[in-house]
Design an enzyme around this catalytic site. Structure first.
Site, mmCIF file in Angstrom:
data_model
loop_
_atom_site.group_PDB
_atom_site.id
_atom_site.type_symbol
_atom_site.label_atom_id
_atom_site.label_comp_id
_atom_site.label_asym_id
_atom_site.label_seq_id
_atom_site.Cartn_x
_atom_site.Cartn_y
_atom_site.Cartn_z
ATOM 1 N N ASP A 80 -21.792 -25.668 48.973
ATOM 2 C CA ASP A 80 -20.552 -25.315 48.266
ATOM 3 C C ASP A 80 -20.568 -26.038 46.918
ATOM 4 O OD1 ASP A 80 -17.922 -24.179 47.887
ATOM 5 O OD2 ASP A 80 -17.079 -26.149 48.326
ATOM 6 N N SER A 81 -19.584 -25.729 46.076
ATOM 7 C CA SER A 81 -19.491 -26.421 44.793
ATOM 8 C C SER A 81 -18.868 -27.812 44.944
ATOM 9 C CB SER A 81 -18.629 -25.593 43.835
ATOM 10 O OG SER A 81 -17.320 -25.491 44.368
ATOM 11 N N TYR A 131 -17.253 -23.280 40.456
ATOM 12 C CA TYR A 131 -18.121 -22.111 40.315
ATOM 13 C C TYR A 131 -17.307 -20.893 39.866
ATOM 14 C CZ TYR A 131 -22.313 -23.937 42.824
ATOM 15 O OH TYR A 131 -23.443 -24.612 43.198
ATOM 16 N N GLY A 132 -16.046 -20.878 40.244
ATOM 17 C CA GLY A 132 -15.192 -19.685 40.089
ATOM 18 C C GLY A 132 -15.225 -18.999 38.731
ATOM 19 N N CYS A 190 -19.342 -20.917 50.566
ATOM 20 C CA CYS A 190 -18.624 -20.753 49.306
ATOM 21 C C CYS A 190 -18.497 -19.256 49.043
ATOM 22 C CB CYS A 190 -19.441 -21.420 48.204
ATOM 23 S SG CYS A 190 -18.845 -21.089 46.545
ATOM 24 N N THR A 238 -17.456 -17.805 46.284
ATOM 25 C CA THR A 238 -17.916 -17.424 44.944
ATOM 26 C C THR A 238 -19.425 -17.216 44.946
ATOM 27 O OG1 THR A 238 -16.164 -18.875 44.120
ATOM 28 C CG2 THR A 238 -17.728 -18.048 42.507
ATOM 29 N N GLU A 262 -9.689 -30.507 44.559
ATOM 30 C CA GLU A 262 -10.717 -31.490 44.168
ATOM 31 C C GLU A 262 -10.094 -32.737 43.534
ATOM 32 O OE1 GLU A 262 -14.124 -31.621 44.521
ATOM 33 O OE2 GLU A 262 -14.356 -29.681 45.523
ATOM 34 N N CYS A 273 -11.581 -18.522 49.691
ATOM 35 C CA CYS A 273 -12.266 -19.622 49.004
ATOM 36 C C CYS A 273 -12.235 -20.761 50.010
ATOM 37 C CB CYS A 273 -11.519 -20.006 47.731
ATOM 38 S SG CYS A 273 -12.135 -21.529 46.968
ATOM 39 N N HIS A 309 -12.172 -23.777 49.698
ATOM 40 C CA HIS A 309 -11.268 -24.882 49.361
ATOM 41 C C HIS A 309 -9.835 -24.626 49.864
ATOM 42 C CE1 HIS A 309 -14.371 -26.179 46.497
ATOM 43 N NE2 HIS A 309 -13.673 -27.284 46.291
HETATM 44 N N1 DGL Z 1 -15.213 -23.198 47.519
HETATM 45 C C1 DGL Z 1 -15.723 -22.219 46.670
HETATM 46 C C2 DGL Z 1 -15.399 -20.813 47.078
HETATM 47 O O1 DGL Z 1 -15.274 -20.568 48.264
HETATM 48 C C3 DGL Z 1 -15.949 -22.495 45.214
HETATM 49 C C4 DGL Z 1 -14.788 -22.777 44.375
HETATM 50 C C5 DGL Z 1 -15.178 -23.089 42.947
HETATM 51 O O2 DGL Z 1 -16.063 -23.916 42.746
HETATM 52 O O3 DGL Z 1 -14.604 -22.485 42.027
HETATM 53 O O4 DGL Z 1 -15.311 -19.917 46.272
#
Ligand code: DGL
Length: 275
Positions: free
Chosen positions: A18-19, A50-51, A81, A83, A160, A192, A194
């Protein structure tokens, strides 16, 4: 001494990418459903979020991580993740012979098991929502479902930065989720990894009539199924140690956040990626 893990392949770890801390929501479910397994976690915190990034760039980061994972003993990779999954799971599969899972199909399956009115919402990063990856899977699995999508880019930064319990989190959630409330959805996919960490706030804003779906549970179930099918499940006995956590940014902030999510002390190592 009797080993719980007789065959070499079965002793290897499950890798999760994941990011940042989002993939830990999947780790938690792996610990619940597959307590004998060891995990190797990679949080690409140097490149988080990453988004907003172009898909090619996100794929480039994942390729680097897959290269790094060659130094570890891995039997299954989970792109934990959304994204990175929407940026193209099949590209990653070209780079590795290991079995590979994403988080989008499991989330869709879980949502279909819940909805009564076939009005489902999905929230995710800008990259995930723009990719149309959820719509594609619904088109294949259940074209009768009406999908309402909403990007919530600030949620990742709220998580985060440890701001989940702040008044700002509620304010931002109210604004983002308004259109989904109006649409009358009965099921909301947290698209996501997160977002389950903000579930309390999201639940409060959406109200009791809307069921929240985290793909974590279903992804862990899928991991179990794939490992069983390939004869790769580890033996009996809880994996007490051997989990490894890597990040591309500084280790301490990740460790502090992760400590609240994962029981027990975890050791986090920083790895500098070439990018
Ligand atoms: N947790 C990630 C996802 O499921 C990445 C979120 C990010 O880094 O923008 O998309």
């Amino acid at each position: 001494m009797k080993s719980n893990c007789l065959a070499m392949e079965q002793c290897k770890s499950i890798a999760l990418i994941d990011s940042g801390v989002g993939g830990l929501t999947v780790v938690k479910e792996i610990f619940n459903q597959l307590p004998n397994e060891k995990i190797v976690y990679f949080g690409d915190t140097a490149h988080m979020p990453y988004g907003p990034r172009p898909y090619e760039q996100v794929r480039g980061f994942v390729y680097e991580i897959l290269d790094f994972l060659k130094t570890q003993e891995i039997k299954l990779v989970i792109i934990a993740c959304n994204t990175a999954t929407s940026a193209g799971l099949h590209y990653y599969q070209e780079k590795t012979e290991l079995p590979l899972l994403g988080v989008i199909e499991p989330g869709v399956r879980a949502a279909l098991g819940q909805t009564r009115n076939n009005k489902i919402g999905v929230i995710g990063t800008t990259g995930t929502i723009k990719s149309g990856a959820y719509q594609d899977v619904f088109n294949r699995f259940a074209p009768e479902v009406r999908l309402y999508s909403q990007p919530c880019p600030l949620f990742v930064l709220i998580v985060e930065n440890g701001l989940v319990n702040s008044p700002e989190a509620v304010r931002v959630a109210e604004e983002y989720l308004q259109p989904l409330k109006k649409a009358g959805i009965d099921t909301l996919i947290l698209g996501c990894t997160h977002y389950p960490l903000m579930a309390e706030v999201i639940e409060k804003v959406m109200g009791p009539g809307v069921k929240l779906i985290s793909s974590a549970e279903e992804t862990a179930r899928e991991a179990k199924r794939v490992l069983a099918e390939k004869g790769l499940l580890s033996g009996n006995g809880k994996a007490m140690s051997g989990h490894r956590f890597f990040v591309s940014g500084p280790a301490k902030p990740f460790a502090d956040l992760a400590q609240n999510l994962i029981e027990g002390t975890i050791k986090v190592y920083q790895v500098i990626l070439p990018w």
